[in-house]
Design an enzyme around this catalytic site. Structure first.
Site, PDB file in Angstrom:
ATOM      1  N   GLY A 101       0.828  -1.207   0.000  1.00 12.56           N
ATOM      2  CA  GLY A 101       0.000   0.000   0.000  1.00 12.56           C
ATOM      3  C   GLY A 101       0.857   1.251   0.000  1.00 12.56           C
ATOM      4  O   GLY A 101       0.706   2.116  -0.847  1.00 12.56           O
TER       5      GLY A 101
ATOM      6  N   ILE B  93      11.646  -4.597  20.008  1.00 15.42           N
ATOM      7  CA  ILE B  93      11.235  -5.228  18.753  1.00 15.42           C
ATOM      8  C   ILE B  93      10.350  -6.426  19.098  1.00 15.42           C
ATOM      9  O   ILE B  93      10.791  -7.343  19.791  1.00 15.42           O
ATOM     10  CB  ILE B  93      12.465  -5.668  17.948  1.00 15.42           C
ATOM     11  CG1 ILE B  93      13.354  -4.459  17.611  1.00 15.42           C
ATOM     12  CG2 ILE B  93      12.055  -6.409  16.678  1.00 15.42           C
ATOM     13  CD1 ILE B  93      12.657  -3.348  16.852  1.00 15.42           C
TER      14      ILE B  93
ATOM     15  N   THR C  13       9.802  -9.783  10.837  1.00 10.65           N
ATOM     16  CA  THR C  13       9.024  -8.796  10.079  1.00 10.65           C
ATOM     17  C   THR C  13       9.588  -7.397  10.288  1.00 10.65           C
ATOM     18  O   THR C  13       9.502  -6.558   9.401  1.00 10.65           O
ATOM     19  CB  THR C  13       7.529  -8.857  10.447  1.00 10.65           C
ATOM     20  OG1 THR C  13       7.381  -8.602  11.838  1.00 10.65           O
ATOM     21  CG2 THR C  13       6.926 -10.200  10.103  1.00 10.65           C
TER      22      THR C  13
ATOM     23  N   LYS D 114       7.951   0.974  19.550  1.00 11.22           N
ATOM     24  CA  LYS D 114       7.665   2.216  18.839  1.00 11.22           C
ATOM     25  C   LYS D 114       7.587   1.882  17.356  1.00 11.22           C
ATOM     26  O   LYS D 114       8.098   0.853  16.908  1.00 11.22           O
ATOM     27  CB  LYS D 114       8.761   3.255  19.095  1.00 11.22           C
ATOM     28  CG  LYS D 114       8.957   3.601  20.576  1.00 11.22           C
ATOM     29  CD  LYS D 114       9.791   4.873  20.776  1.00 11.22           C
ATOM     30  CE  LYS D 114      11.277   4.634  20.658  1.00 11.22           C
ATOM     31  NZ  LYS D 114      12.081   5.828  21.054  1.00 11.22           N
TER      32      LYS D 114
ATOM     33  N   GLU E 175       7.866   3.973   9.077  1.00 12.37           N
ATOM     34  CA  GLU E 175       8.265   5.239   8.450  1.00 12.37           C
ATOM     35  C   GLU E 175       9.769   5.500   8.608  1.00 12.37           C
ATOM     36  O   GLU E 175      10.445   5.869   7.650  1.00 12.37           O
ATOM     37  CB  GLU E 175       7.479   6.422   9.029  1.00 12.37           C
ATOM     38  CG  GLU E 175       6.002   6.158   9.321  1.00 12.37           C
ATOM     39  CD  GLU E 175       5.166   5.744   8.134  1.00 12.37           C
ATOM     40  OE1 GLU E 175       5.429   6.193   7.005  1.00 12.37           O
ATOM     41  OE2 GLU E 175       4.222   4.939   8.336  1.00 12.37           O
TER      42      GLU E 175
END
Lengths: 746, 326
Positions: A247, A636, A641, A708, A712
């Site tokens: 996406g 993490i 992934t 977190k 991005e």
């Protein structure tokens, strides 16, 4: 917040739970649904860029073999939600895009080239494609402008300037500094281009109930958009997106083609499939807007920042104001007494842009982190030393502590990994095999948000736990991460966890964007797991049998059993406990969201990108030879992934830095490279080994996992690292992306 | 896409007859370019004549000549032991073209007949003299970054997209053609044409002509050959500039040079002046630079492709350096 952090096997992690389905072709994407009676829709696009449709001749198309209906503005059934539509449109859950979203087939106005003007529905795809070529339109055209670069000075403040207009201390203080950098940085328009084209299959049941298989990053927001458009209650609209083939933000909004296909299916009373063409992906589902930025930096001779000015002008459409956080990081990334930012938009005769991975922050980091490198060289300082000298221990914008910040550790870890301090800092000083070699680095940061999510957890007497939430997984591996979180919290092996998503009839989950899914949804998974464990505790306490006096805190939930944490005393398997109580399952649905921690802390993820580039001295070819990314994304929660996310971000960053450029011929207002042969994204040969490292320290405040966001920051800053490395290699500073060979040879 | 008829030819003669009989018929082999053009409405044959069953797939070495059948796949030719050994330039050029998937479909004949990738040619909404004679050249004052610097006209500044063809031009290949009036041989450098006033015509074939193969003569270039393609990404991108360089070197003296450029003209651009300059001279960077500079005297750039005036000679020099191993 809980002090207990998830245990994750650092070395192994969990394989992607849907990986096998995807690589064996068993995963069904939206357009792979073929209900009985399915017919096919093709959109016909405007050749004009601005004006009105004078006439549109559909007779030939209607007479063509297999054609069921041709819909245009002249005959389109009314979309109830289009009448008196509020001007604050877009996604109701996401405010920034203001204006009136394009109402497809609503009237004869043309706002941009390739705007849909008709939709042909036929019994086969080929017949629909053929008939689409027979629709002929004439236009009353008007003069138009699609050129941001030539008109950037005409930018205007957006209606909701929000955080964009900002001042701390004096504006333009850099102009009085001992050492100054003032430069413009241009970012080319980028198109998301996920592999899966936007598509949907709309199936009406009567004329007040519809089921839609759609490519979307948010089944709930798609459902909402369809409910609003057709004035239907929530129970009558079901949106399903079990698998999504990428996406990057292009499927965050519900775009007009979705409404067109749903409308078409209603009109022909048959299920309709619509899949956009690659060319239509350039104009109908958003893009990263071209943005022109100015950065002014001022510093003392010993490298202390005294002024930061960050100005940006970005393109938007004539009918909507798209804005993003392009200038935001300049306010808090570095300690500096004087900071001012200005963000403007320029409405043009183009379609509306949207968030694209990293979104505005990636655009902003390209400029800020290039300028920081320029300043480091102007000061004759190492770029890392310069950044550390201006390191912000607290958030200087909000004057709050960071919930956690391990950026220093990122600099250190990455520098060691890539051999940063062993390089010769002089530009154009390093060579290998006849190629110039350059090292570059940059910083990235993005808000570590957490939203609201509902999940349903069901622990069955057979020992499996099913968790459901109406979210999409556009690729990051949400189902895998949630499985790991639930497995750890529940003390169950991951094989016993079934995470179901992608159906709007499940408890409402968030839209997948802004690096928040793991934080938001993972918290809900933790909460529901804890609630189920508490419920089991009540049952064992009732039961007695050695648990009568036990406190919840004293119990261990591990390997599918409840036992005393000290290892002594009674044990009971979850399955046995449920069976004894004649419970087929324990089912709990709950809503999860954070408290007021956001008022007390500034929450950000941080990343540092290091690259080594090789630049050919006479042909200008740039190759990213090595990439090391270090992320401070909290704890993490899903190793594999997370690594994939970080690697994917770098691949996207290579595209942004070196090749992506959606070109409009401004004489026609039309794209001239709207296909994947001419619009370049990295191929395997462009991608070196990518080393994705994590600090992997929990944030005590963001959420119960201590995680977190990562999606991005995996991209943010990467392009600047490449541009900085190109400078180091060649001595040539490129301030206009992408860095193609012509810019280094011309 | 416009409906069309599909026929499969079983004999060379019947294939040619089918296309001679029907003015809107076209041969189709791998289809990697034609099908795209049909989907985009750039071309709309009412009939396609599939020639992939014709016995034209072989690659054979006979009497010091290599014969490559028109239907030999790009992937197969690139890896063929004769080609790798005797004509490495051709192998390298083929491998620089397209992607592995495309090379598995594309044929030798189809490759040389592929049409320009000029965006104005591909978009039926925009002007293009090649697609729609008289409509104007969209690229002349448009987005012409990829366009020609040699041999263009004000009617068309498009470039030929093939990599394979650049190597074949450098190696003085001969195109074997069968047509209405029998068989003929066309030297590769005369096969494609410059746009002039008739940019709609890419090459010197006439209706009914079928490319049946390509012939290459043994040469002394196999030890010093290189194909250097400069592009916007490492694979699956058309050339900004490419250079096929082949040298016959004795000691340090160049006996003979063959040079052709891609991405710069409407046809594979042979660098005859540079070749002549280099013959008999030492293989040095200075001589390579001088040869490249001579060739650039006739170059003309447009708004977005001025960089090619620097990139083209630089690429010639680089390719020669790699070929000569200096």
């Amino acid at each position: 917040m809980g002090k207990e952090y998830l245990f994750i096997d650092e070395k192994e992690g969990l394989d992607r739970v849907d990986g096998k389905m995807k690589v064996t072709g068993k995963a069904k994407y939206a357009a792979e649904h073929h209900p009985a009676g399915l017919v096919y829709a093709i959109l016909v696009n405007s050749a004009a860029t601005k004006g009105r449709i004078k006439s549109i001749d559909t007779k030939k198309a209607e007479r063509a073999a297999g054609v069921i209906k041709v819909i245009t503005h002249a005959n389109a059934p009314k979309v109830p939600g289009y009448e008196n539509a509020p001007r604050t449109g877009g996604n109701p859950e996401k405010g920034p895009t203001l204006g009136q979203p394009l109402r497809i087939f609503h009237d004869d106005t043309i706002y941009f080239n390739n705007q849909p003007i008709a939709m042909v529905i036929a019994d086969t795809l080929e017949r629909a494609m053929h008939a689409a070529t027979l629709v002929k339109a004439e236009f009353d055209t008007e003069t138009f402008s699609t050129n941001l670069a030539a008109n950037a000075a005409k930018g205007v403040p957006p209606s909701n300037a929000g955080r964009a207009l900002y001042k701390r201390g004096d504006a333009d203080a850099y102009k009085n500094a001992e050492v100054q950098v003032e430069q413009n940085y241009v970012l080319a328009r980028e198109v998301h281009n996920p592999m899966e084209l936007h598509s949907l299959v709309a199936i009406w049941d009567g004329d007040d109930k519809v089921k839609v298989y759609e490519k979307t990053q948010g089944v709930k927001s798609s459902q909402r958009a369809i409910m609003d458009a057709f004035k239907l209650p929530e129970a009558n609209v079901q949106v399903i997106a079990e698998y999504v083939g990428g996406g990057f933000g292009a499927a965050l909004r519900t775009w007009p083609h979705t409404i067109a296909a749903v409308l078409g299916a209603k009109a022909v009373k048959r299920p309709v499939k619509l899949m956009l063409t690659r060319e239509q992906m350039f104009t109908l589902v958003g893009y990263r807007p071209m943005t022109v930025q100015k950065i002014g930096l001022g510093a003392t001779k010993d490298g202390k920042l005294t002024g930061i000015t960050h100005e940006a002008v970005a393109e938007t459409s004539m009918y909507e104001e798209f804005t993003e956080g392009t200038v935001n990081m300049s306010k808090f990334l570095y300690e500096c007494p004087n900071v001012n930012t200005v963000y403007k938009i320029l409405p043009l005769d183009i379609s509306t842009p949207t968030w694209m991975r990293g979104p505005g922050e990636a655009t902003g980091a390209w400029a800020l982190e290039s300028a920081m490198d320029e300043m480091a060289y102007a000061l004759n300082m190492d770029p890392i030393e310069f950044r550390l000298k201006n390191y912000a221990e607290r958030d200087p914008e909000r004057n709050l502590p960071f919930s956690s910040k391990f950026l220093k550790e990122c600099y250190q870890k990455g520098a060691e990994q890539i051999g940063w301090f062993k390089r010769n800092r002089q530009p154009r000083s390093m060579q290998e095999d006849g190629w110039l070699v350059g090292y570059g680095m940059s910083t990235g940061t993005f808000g570590a948000g957490r939203g609201r999510a509902s999940v349903r957890g069901t622990l069955s007497a057979d020992g499996t736990m099913t968790i459901q939430s109406a979210v999409s997984d556009s690729g990051p591996g949400t189902a895998t991460a949630m499985t790991e979180i639930a497995a750890n919290r529940m003390g169950l092996p991951p094989q016993k966890i079934i995470f179901e998503l992608g159906d709007s009839s499940m408890p409402p989950g968030p839209t997948q964007g802004g690096s928040t899914t793991t934080s938001t949804l993972g918290s809900a998974v933790v909460d529901v797991s804890e609630a189920i464990k508490k419920k089991m505790f009540e049952l064992v306490a009732k039961e007695g049998r050695g648990f009568a006096s036990a406190k919840y805190e004293d119990l261990s939930f591990s390997r599918g059993e409840i036992s005393q944490a000290n290892g002594r005393g009674a044990k009971i398997a979850y399955t046995e406990l449920l069976r004894k109580n004649n419970l087929p399952s324990i089912e709990i649905t709950l809503n999860s969201q954070g408290g007021n921690e956001r008022d007390r802390y500034s929450m950000y993820s941080f990343s540092v990108h290091f690259v080594i580039v090789r630049v050919h001295p006479t042909t200008g070819v740039v190759r990213v030879h090595r990439a090391v990314g270090v992320s401070d994304a909290g704890k993490i929660v899903s190793r594999k992934t997370a690594e994939s996310q970080a690697i994917g971000g770098v691949v996207g960053g290579i595209g942004m830095a070196l090749m992506e450029d959606a070109v409009i011929d401004h004489r026609f207002g039309r794209y001239v490279n709207s296909n994947l042969a001419d619009y370049h994204v990295p191929v395997h040969a462009d991608v070196p080994k990518i080393e994705a490292l994590f600090i992997d320290k929990p944030d005590p405040h963001t959420n119960p996992m201590g995680s977190k966001g990562l999606g991005e920051i995996a991209l943010i800053g990467f392009a600047a690292a490449v541009a900085n490395a190109v400078y180091h290699a060649t001595g040539k500073r490129i301030r206009e992306l992408p860095i193609t060979p012509d810019k280094l040879t011309g | 896409m416009i409906p069309f008829q599909y026929v499969r030819a079983l004999k060379q003669r019947s294939a040619i007859d089918a296309v001679l009989k029907d003015k809107s018929a076209q041969f189709i082999a791998g289809g990697t370019n034609l099908v795209d053009l049909m989907k985009r409405g750039v071309t709309a044959p009412q009939k396609v004549v599939d020639i992939t069953n014709l016995p034209l797939k072989e690659v054979v070495l006979k009497n010091n000549k290599l014969l490559i059948g028109a239907l030999a796949l790009n992937a197969d030719v690139a890896e063929h032991p004769f080609v790798v050994k005797h004509f490495p330039l051709l192998s390298l050029a083929l491998q620089a073209g397209a992607s592995a998937q495309l090379r598995n479909m594309a044929t030798t004949g189809g490759n040389m007949l592929q049409r320009t990738r000029c965006p104005y040619f591909y978009d039926t909404v925009l002007p293009c003299n090649k697609r729609n004679p008289g409509s104007g050249c969209g690229a002349l004052e448009g987005y012409n970054r990829m366009h020609a610097i040699f041999g263009a006209s004000d009617k068309c500044i498009a470039v030929h997209p093939s990599d394979m063809a650049i190597a074949l031009a450098a190696l003085d290949a001969v195109v074997l053609v069968s047509g209405a009036k029998g068989d003929r041989r066309i030297p590769f450098t005369d096969f494609h044409r410059l746009p002039g006033d008739r940019p709609e015509i890419d090459n010197n074939l006439v209706r009914g002509d079928l490319v049946v193969g390509v012939e290459l003569s043994q040469n002394a270039f196999s030890k010093h050959a290189h194909y250097l393609k400069i592009r916007d990404r490492a694979s699956y991108a058309f050339a900004l500039v490419s250079v096929a360089a082949a040298l016959d070197i004795n000691g340090n003296t160049i006996n003979n040079a063959r040079l052709a450029m891609g991405g710069v003209a409407h046809k594979p651009w042979r660098l005859f002046t540079a070749e002549k300059f280099l013959a008999g001279k030492p293989a040095t960077e200075e001589n390579f630079k001088a040869a490249a500079a001579l060739e650039m005297q006739t170059a003309k750039a447009y708004e977005h492709n001025k960089f090619k005036l620097t990139l083209a000679p630089n690429t010639v020099v680089e390719a020669l350096k790699i070929a000569a191993k200096v």
